[in-house]
Design a protein around this motif. Sequence first.
Motif, PDB file in Angstrom:
ATOM      1  N   LYS A 185      11.951 -27.990  -8.133  1.00  0.00           N
ATOM      2  CA  LYS A 185      11.562 -27.765  -6.732  1.00  0.00           C
ATOM      3  C   LYS A 185      10.320 -28.560  -6.352  1.00  0.00           C
ATOM      4  CE  LYS A 185       8.954 -24.359  -5.787  1.00  0.00           C
ATOM      5  NZ  LYS A 185       8.334 -23.011  -5.640  1.00  0.00           N
ATOM      6  N   SER A 186       9.362 -28.649  -7.246  1.00  0.00           N
ATOM      7  CA  SER A 186       8.094 -29.327  -6.943  1.00  0.00           C
ATOM      8  C   SER A 186       8.270 -30.833  -6.769  1.00  0.00           C
ATOM      9  CB  SER A 186       7.071 -29.069  -8.060  1.00  0.00           C
ATOM     10  OG  SER A 186       7.512 -29.648  -9.279  1.00  0.00           O
ATOM     11  N   GLU A 236      15.162 -19.246 -18.688  1.00  0.00           N
ATOM     12  CA  GLU A 236      15.194 -19.728 -20.064  1.00  0.00           C
ATOM     13  C   GLU A 236      15.086 -21.249 -20.085  1.00  0.00           C
ATOM     14  OE1 GLU A 236      15.214 -17.801 -22.643  1.00  0.00           O
ATOM     15  OE2 GLU A 236      15.738 -15.859 -21.760  1.00  0.00           O
ATOM     16  N   GLU A 237      14.479 -21.780 -21.146  1.00  0.00           N
ATOM     17  CA  GLU A 237      14.338 -23.221 -21.272  1.00  0.00           C
ATOM     18  C   GLU A 237      15.709 -23.893 -21.423  1.00  0.00           C
ATOM     19  OE1 GLU A 237      11.696 -23.644 -24.632  1.00  0.00           O
ATOM     20  OE2 GLU A 237       9.981 -23.929 -23.283  1.00  0.00           O
ATOM     21  N   VAL A 238      15.749 -25.175 -21.025  1.00  0.00           N
ATOM     22  CA  VAL A 238      16.994 -25.945 -21.080  1.00  0.00           C
ATOM     23  C   VAL A 238      16.718 -27.279 -21.764  1.00  0.00           C
ATOM     24  CG1 VAL A 238      18.927 -26.892 -19.769  1.00  0.00           C
ATOM     25  CG2 VAL A 238      17.614 -24.966 -18.843  1.00  0.00           C
ATOM     26  N   SER A 248       8.342 -31.796 -21.615  1.00  0.00           N
ATOM     27  CA  SER A 248       9.332 -31.507 -20.581  1.00  0.00           C
ATOM     28  C   SER A 248       9.259 -32.519 -19.442  1.00  0.00           C
ATOM     29  CB  SER A 248       9.141 -30.090 -20.037  1.00  0.00           C
ATOM     30  OG  SER A 248       7.893 -29.966 -19.394  1.00  0.00           O
ATOM     31  N   LYS A 249      10.368 -32.703 -18.765  1.00  0.00           N
ATOM     32  CA  LYS A 249      10.471 -33.566 -17.582  1.00  0.00           C
ATOM     33  C   LYS A 249      10.999 -32.730 -16.419  1.00  0.00           C
ATOM     34  CE  LYS A 249      11.980 -37.664 -17.818  1.00  0.00           C
ATOM     35  NZ  LYS A 249      12.850 -38.854 -17.960  1.00  0.00           N
ATOM     36  N   ILE A 296      11.125 -22.396 -14.495  1.00  0.00           N
ATOM     37  CA  ILE A 296      10.622 -23.060 -15.704  1.00  0.00           C
ATOM     38  C   ILE A 296       9.944 -24.348 -15.255  1.00  0.00           C
ATOM     39  CG2 ILE A 296      12.331 -22.057 -17.260  1.00  0.00           C
ATOM     40  CD1 ILE A 296      13.929 -24.670 -17.059  1.00  0.00           C
ATOM     41  N   PRO A 297       8.948 -24.839 -16.009  1.00  0.00           N
ATOM     42  CA  PRO A 297       8.201 -26.017 -15.554  1.00  0.00           C
ATOM     43  C   PRO A 297       8.976 -27.323 -15.642  1.00  0.00           C
ATOM     44  CG  PRO A 297       7.419 -25.313 -17.704  1.00  0.00           C
ATOM     45  CD  PRO A 297       8.348 -24.239 -17.219  1.00  0.00           C
TER      46      PRO A 297
END
Length: 255
Positions: A223-224, A80-82, A191-192, A172-173
Amino acid sequence: MDKKLKELILKSGNNLHTEVADLLKKLGWDVEISNYYYDDTADKPREIDIVASRVETVNYSNSSSDFKVFLFIECKYLTEEVAFRIYDNSKENGRSAILSHNFSVDILEETNTALAHNHHYVSIDKIGKLFDSKNNNEIFNAFTSTAKSLMFFKERRNVKGMFYPIVVYDGIPGIYEIKDNDFSDLDNLKSKETLVFHFNYSYRSAISNQLKHQSFCIDFVHKSKLEEFIHKILEPEIKQVNKFGGFLIMKGRNL
């Protein structure tokens, strides 16, 4: 294999756990997986996903100034988005959250290193204080697990070193930042991948059983971006302490 089990394995947070451990090993860190610490609040043992460490050699002919760097990492696969609510950073809170142990000198004293001014806990303008997500409990547990495990091992191992609590996430991205409770442009937020989250934590010492208080800054890193974060953020801070140790040895002193 049962279809449900296969789906569970493919979506398991253990996959992220393993990927992060493999990356850290590739970067030269010693990695301990699934260490247990004592959770004084729940009154039972709990697990921290990864404790990574490495020895910083200051002078190859004098090991007395060597120190260790520890990363206490909780891995979270989020579905889920945060959104984090961010506020002006207090430099005083940032300094109090820089965690070290057993150095013979104060590594934050500005005449020794520049960490009191340029450590990333201090130099960032905005810092997370609150968060909103359907995964609230997971995120809260990730933050408290890194804090509790770090303080437990810091007391029990009693080594000279620097300590970083980190949450690495995937699924999530990125995450959203809401500045100063401004909700006027929520639909256009971008997003960041990284953020520093601050909170004050009270805990009971594993050694003295006394109630203690500690300010924490915890890096929330996709992670990226983990490898970049280590190279661009952590390595310069570690090198400042290493360089200062070399200076002390030249003066006949130890770090």
